[in-house]
Design an enzyme around this catalytic site. Structure first.
Site, PDB file in Angstrom:
ATOM      1  CG  ASP A  86      -2.096  -0.849   1.439  1.00 44.64           C
ATOM      2  OD1 ASP A  86      -2.083  -1.760   0.371  1.00 44.64           O
ATOM      3  OD2 ASP A  86      -2.963  -0.679   2.250  1.00 44.64           O
ATOM      4  CG  HIS A 142       2.127  -9.000   0.231  1.00 48.56           C
ATOM      5  ND1 HIS A 142       1.614  -9.887   0.845  1.00 48.56           N
ATOM      6  CD2 HIS A 142       2.012  -7.690   0.938  1.00 48.56           C
ATOM      7  CE1 HIS A 142       1.022  -9.745   1.853  1.00 48.56           C
ATOM      8  NE2 HIS A 142       1.246  -8.496   2.151  1.00 48.56           N
ATOM      9  CB  SER A 226      10.147   2.632   4.519  1.00 50.85           C
ATOM     10  OG  SER A 226      11.555   2.688   4.214  1.00 50.85           O
TER      11      SER A 226
END
Length: 262
Positions: A86, A142, A226
């Site tokens: 995200d 992911h 980050s």
């Protein structure tokens, strides 16, 4: 002058003692009362949480939370590239013949980022995507494609901010911050997934040590807001409709498709 002041204050606050203190606090039970206010301030969707908000023992455990099954839909068209996180697309473009990327008006060496000219050579003329994760985002990372993990290593020691100010005024933060690089070989090409640590907390925790990754499979998590970079070989990636600066994306969204490479 602005750049100098920015760097001065960051150097003052980004020391090992400050980092250690923040890490100790967020991992302690003393941080638990702050979870609800943190969630409210960043407008985190509690319906997506894998656990009840009261079940998290520390702020760190909440920050690195998992989501309910089905909370994110992964684009499973075989040649599509799914967003690994995200976040917000900060920038995207072409890696120059000098093996550099130009982000927010600054040049970053891919050779420095990846740790050598040989590692960077395969991405010359290819495509880069920069995705920024703010404290409000889900911080699990992911796999963007299915394939074989052919390389995984870490570089750098300290980390500085990787938000817009960090990219504008920092000293090559994408190439110098603590980072974990994973290269995934798919049927068509090789993709580099670069996980860049942020200010104060360097931690990029790898949770998947398997040699084969499936698209959408969890690979790692950040312990602080980050940035992730994706690097593609020349001619290997065609961007999709979501590939626009400042576009908010979710893990699993289709970024484009693979077409092969050199």
């Amino acid at each position: 002058m602005k750049a100098a002041l920015y760097r001065f204050f960051i150097e003052l606050t980004n020391g090992p003692f400050t980092s250690a203190a923040i890490r100790k606090f967020t991992n302690s039970r003393m941080s638990r009362p702050f979870i609800k206010s943190y969630a409210a301030f960043y407008q985190i969707n509690k319906e997506e949480l894998a656990k009840d908000i009261h079940a998290y023992p520390t702020l760190h455990s909440f920050f690195t939370r998992r989501l309910k099954e089905g909370a994110r839909k992964v684009d499973h068209i075989p040649d599509s590239v799914a967003s690994p996180v995200d976040g917000i697309i900060e920038d995207a473009g072409t890696i120059t013949s000098g093996r550099e990327i130009i982000a927010k008006g600054k040049s970053y060496s891919i050779a420095e980022m990846l740790g050598g000219k040989l590692q960077a050579e395969k991405y010359e003329g290819g495509t880069y995507i920069i995705i920024y994760l703010s404290p409000s985002h889900y911080h699990r990372i992911h796999s963007p494609v299915s394939g074989r993990v052919v390389n995984c290593y870490s570089l750098g020691k300290r980390s500085f901010p990787v938000n817009r100010l960090g990219l504008k005024f920092g000293r090559s933060v994408l190439a110098k911050n603590y980072r974990v690089i994973t290269e995934i070989s798919s049927e068509k090409t090789t993709v580099a997934l670069v996980k860049v640590g942020a200010m104060l907390i360097n931690s990029v925790v790898v949770t998947n040590r398997k040699h084969e990754w499936k698209k959408g499979e969890e690979a790692a998590y950040f312990s602080f807001g980050s940035t992730v970079l994706l690097l593609f070989q020349k001619g290997a990636f065609v961007p999709g409709d979501l590939m626009k600066p400042s576009c908010e994306i979710r893990m699993g969204d289709p970024l484009g498709r693979l077409t092969g490479g050199k």
